[in-house]
Design an enzyme around this catalytic site. Structure first.
Site, PDB file in Angstrom:
ATOM      1  N   ARG A 101      24.374  -2.743  38.138  1.00  0.00           N
ATOM      2  CA  ARG A 101      23.836  -3.662  37.119  1.00  0.00           C
ATOM      3  C   ARG A 101      22.665  -4.391  37.755  1.00  0.00           C
ATOM      4  O   ARG A 101      22.843  -5.142  38.717  1.00  0.00           O
ATOM      5  CB  ARG A 101      24.902  -4.643  36.646  1.00  0.00           C
ATOM      6  CG  ARG A 101      24.360  -5.768  35.775  1.00  0.00           C
ATOM      7  CD  ARG A 101      25.442  -6.559  35.090  1.00  0.00           C
ATOM      8  NE  ARG A 101      26.010  -5.823  33.975  1.00  0.00           N
ATOM      9  CZ  ARG A 101      26.589  -6.391  32.912  1.00  0.00           C
ATOM     10  NH1 ARG A 101      26.671  -7.702  32.818  1.00  0.00           N
ATOM     11  NH2 ARG A 101      27.087  -5.652  31.953  1.00  0.00           N
ATOM     12  N   ASP A 223      22.999  -8.882  18.950  1.00  0.00           N
ATOM     13  CA  ASP A 223      23.143  -9.201  20.371  1.00  0.00           C
ATOM     14  C   ASP A 223      22.608 -10.618  20.560  1.00  0.00           C
ATOM     15  O   ASP A 223      22.024 -11.204  19.645  1.00  0.00           O
ATOM     16  CB  ASP A 223      22.342  -8.189  21.204  1.00  0.00           C
ATOM     17  CG  ASP A 223      22.581  -8.324  22.708  1.00  0.00           C
ATOM     18  OD1 ASP A 223      23.556  -8.994  23.095  1.00  0.00           O
ATOM     19  OD2 ASP A 223      21.790  -7.770  23.488  1.00  0.00           O
TER      20      ASP A 223
END
Length: 305
Positions: A101, A223
């Site tokens: 990530r 989102d």
């Protein structure tokens, strides 16, 4: 056997549907013991905070018989100046795969180039491919199909918008993206998604009108408006996105049996109201649970050899 990376949704071009079906089967048999990844070790390098991705990956490989090692960049030599390339070469000698990530997609690409083991993009500034497997797994679970659906994403043209366009394009789902002017997905990603969509009989529509996107939608997705690393833009973006909030008025334009989706975490009262997030149409927690089962599908696909 040559290694396979999943840095983009498009890296699953040939088998995204197959991975989703495998994930649904693994969920159906979630209490069965598996040892298909016995002795396999997954390294987790996370530059950004994580709840769902880190937890689901650790549990997923454990339930398949392997285990995970969490590597905090600030506690690695990477944090003291060792290159990503050198780090990749070394970790390839210890691990069977890496989930990374990162803030910068270029670093994910560089790590993949320097390893002899699979690298999985666990979210960066360009895409979030693991989330897409869970999302479309949820769509199949709730709607039973991918085609003849209107999938509407209303919000920032960010990494999630990019990945959802690619997933929709690969699976033959018609997609609308509604964003304020200046916040639409970048044209390079839109054009790439449209080229893939043509091959699968679907369309990608970009609009600045949230009502157009919501009208007769089967799926409404949003989102956060302010992504990790964008905190300095909070005031500017909240003002720009005010008309794009997913609220009871907006979703009244959708089909009665629409489903509401959000990759979480949700900033309730900003991009979505409690009334929508907690409604009977909301599947956000089923979607979150499916991160576990879908990641088992991805890991099984990459490492069961």
């Amino acid at each position: 056997m040559s290694k396979r990376d999943i840095l983009s949704v498009l890296d699953m071009e040939k088998d995204l549907g197959e991975i989703i079906d495998l994930s649904l089967e693994l969920k159906k048999n979630r209490y069965r013991s598996y040892d298909s990844l016995k002795n396999k070790v997954l390294g987790l390098i996370f530059e950004k905070p994580s709840t769902r991705t880190r937890t689901s990956l650790e549990v997923a490989i454990d339930q398949l018989g392997g285990h995970a090692v969490y590597l905090n960049p600030s506690e690695m030599q990477l944090g003291r100046g060792e290159t990503i390339s050198d780090t990749g070469h070394v970790l390839s000698r210890f691990l069977d795969a890496i989930a990374y990530r990162a803030y910068d997609h270029r670093n994910v690409v560089e790590l993949a180039r320097s390893t002899s083991i699979p690298v999985i993009n666990a979210l960066d500034d360009v895409e979030h491919p693991l989330q897409i497997v869970a999302d479309f797994m949820t769509v199949k679970e709730k709607k039973g199909r991918f085609t003849n659906l209107k999938f509407s994403y209303i919000g920032d043209g960010n990494n999630m918008a990019n990945s959802l366009m690619f997933g929709s394009a690969l699976l033959g789902t018609d997609m609308y993206v509604a964003s304020p002017k200046g916040y639409e997905p970048k044209s390079e990603f839109v054009e790439k998604a449209r080229n893939v969509a043509k091959q699968h009989g679907s369309t990608i529509t970009i609009t600045n009108d949230p009502v157009e996107a919501a009208r007769d939608a089967d799926i409404i997705y949003t989102d956060v408006w302010i992504s990790m690393g964008e905190e300095s833009k909070k005031g500017e973006k909240e003002k720009a996105f005010k008309a794009y909030q997913i609220n009871e008025s907006l979703v009244s334009n959708a089909k009665k049996d629409y489903i509401f989706m959000h990759c979480l975490p949700a900033h309730r009262g900003l991009e979505v109201t409690d009334g929508v997030a907690d409604s009977i149409n909301s599947v956000i927690f089923d979607e979150a649970e499916n991160r576990l089962h879908s990641e088992k599908g991805v890991l099984y696909k990459l490492l069961s050899y």
